[in-house]
Write a protein that holds these residues in place. Sequence first.
Motif, PDB file in Angstrom:
ATOM      1  N   MET A   1     -15.239  -4.057 -15.498  1.00 55.26           N
ATOM      2  CA  MET A   1     -15.384  -2.629 -15.629  1.00 55.26           C
ATOM      3  C   MET A   1     -16.857  -2.274 -15.465  1.00 55.26           C
ATOM      4  O   MET A   1     -17.709  -2.906 -16.044  1.00 55.26           O
ATOM      5  N   GLU A   7     -12.900   4.312 -20.904  1.00 57.66           N
ATOM      6  CA  GLU A   7     -11.565   3.912 -21.344  1.00 57.66           C
ATOM      7  C   GLU A   7     -11.297   4.589 -22.673  1.00 57.66           C
ATOM      8  O   GLU A   7     -12.209   4.843 -23.453  1.00 57.66           O
ATOM      9  N   GLU A  80     -18.190   1.774 -21.275  1.00 57.56           N
ATOM     10  CA  GLU A  80     -18.359   0.351 -21.571  1.00 57.56           C
ATOM     11  C   GLU A  80     -19.648   0.138 -22.368  1.00 57.56           C
ATOM     12  O   GLU A  80     -19.681  -0.672 -23.289  1.00 57.56           O
ATOM     13  N   GLU A  84     -19.811  -1.575 -26.008  1.00 61.44           N
ATOM     14  CA  GLU A  84     -20.633  -2.755 -26.269  1.00 61.44           C
ATOM     15  C   GLU A  84     -21.587  -2.498 -27.437  1.00 61.44           C
ATOM     16  O   GLU A  84     -21.775  -3.360 -28.295  1.00 61.44           O
ATOM     17  N   SER A 110     -13.025  -6.815 -32.514  1.00 58.27           N
ATOM     18  CA  SER A 110     -12.203  -7.501 -31.514  1.00 58.27           C
ATOM     19  C   SER A 110     -11.432  -6.521 -30.644  1.00 58.27           C
ATOM     20  O   SER A 110     -11.271  -6.742 -29.440  1.00 58.27           O
ATOM     21  N   GLU A 113     -13.901  -5.308 -28.111  1.00 59.81           N
ATOM     22  CA  GLU A 113     -14.197  -6.372 -27.149  1.00 59.81           C
ATOM     23  C   GLU A 113     -13.046  -6.570 -26.165  1.00 59.81           C
ATOM     24  O   GLU A 113     -13.274  -6.716 -24.963  1.00 59.81           O
ATOM     25  N   ASN A 114     -11.818  -6.579 -26.671  1.00 61.83           N
ATOM     26  CA  ASN A 114     -10.654  -6.805 -25.812  1.00 61.83           C
ATOM     27  C   ASN A 114     -10.392  -5.635 -24.868  1.00 61.83           C
ATOM     28  O   ASN A 114     -10.117  -5.830 -23.690  1.00 61.83           O
ATOM     29  N   GLU A 115     -10.458  -4.433 -25.381  1.00 64.40           N
ATOM     30  CA  GLU A 115     -10.150  -3.253 -24.566  1.00 64.40           C
ATOM     31  C   GLU A 115     -11.198  -3.016 -23.476  1.00 64.40           C
ATOM     32  O   GLU A 115     -10.871  -2.619 -22.368  1.00 64.40           O
ATOM     33  N   ASP A 117     -13.538  -5.346 -22.456  1.00 58.46           N
ATOM     34  CA  ASP A 117     -13.986  -6.589 -21.843  1.00 58.46           C
ATOM     35  C   ASP A 117     -15.471  -6.853 -22.096  1.00 58.46           C
ATOM     36  O   ASP A 117     -16.231  -7.183 -21.185  1.00 58.46           O
ATOM     37  N   VAL A 118     -15.885  -6.636 -23.336  1.00 56.58           N
ATOM     38  CA  VAL A 118     -17.235  -6.992 -23.765  1.00 56.58           C
ATOM     39  C   VAL A 118     -17.092  -8.081 -24.809  1.00 56.58           C
ATOM     40  O   VAL A 118     -16.096  -8.142 -25.522  1.00 56.58           O
ATOM     41  N   ASN A 119     -18.059  -8.951 -24.883  1.00 63.55           N
ATOM     42  CA  ASN A 119     -17.977 -10.037 -25.859  1.00 63.55           C
ATOM     43  C   ASN A 119     -19.329 -10.224 -26.498  1.00 63.55           C
ATOM     44  O   ASN A 119     -20.238 -10.798 -25.908  1.00 63.55           O
TER      45      ASN A 119
END
Length: 123
Positions: A1, A7, A80, A84, A110, A113-115, A117-119
């Motif tokens: 993304m 989102e 995003e 983050e 979490s 992070e999942n929705e 796509d950040v970690n």
Amino acid sequence: MSHSNNESLELTRPEARVVISALSEHRTRGGTPDEQALNVREHLKEEFGFEEDESTDVLFEQYGEGFFSDTSSEMVTFSEREAEMIATALSRVENDAPDGNRETIRDVRSRFENEFDVNVGAN
């Protein structure tokens, strides 16, 4: 993304309070650009009708087991970059949270992070 995409994520009132609290604590520690954290925090406060700023620990102490009893929710849109920043703020307060609160904060982190796509993981 890409950073320009947005989102939506459904947050319950208690989850929004945890995010607001984490952003407030993170801002005071100098971990996030003040304006961006303030904008996201104020957007969530307005979206959910919150007036107070309370730390995560105070919220858990104040509401105890009933903290998550209000399951009403709102769809909130984040970029995003905002997601983050939120995940990072949650990660930082997660480390300092009492054991009983840590799992709840980790669960909210979490989800971001999942929705998105950040970690960031727990720092």
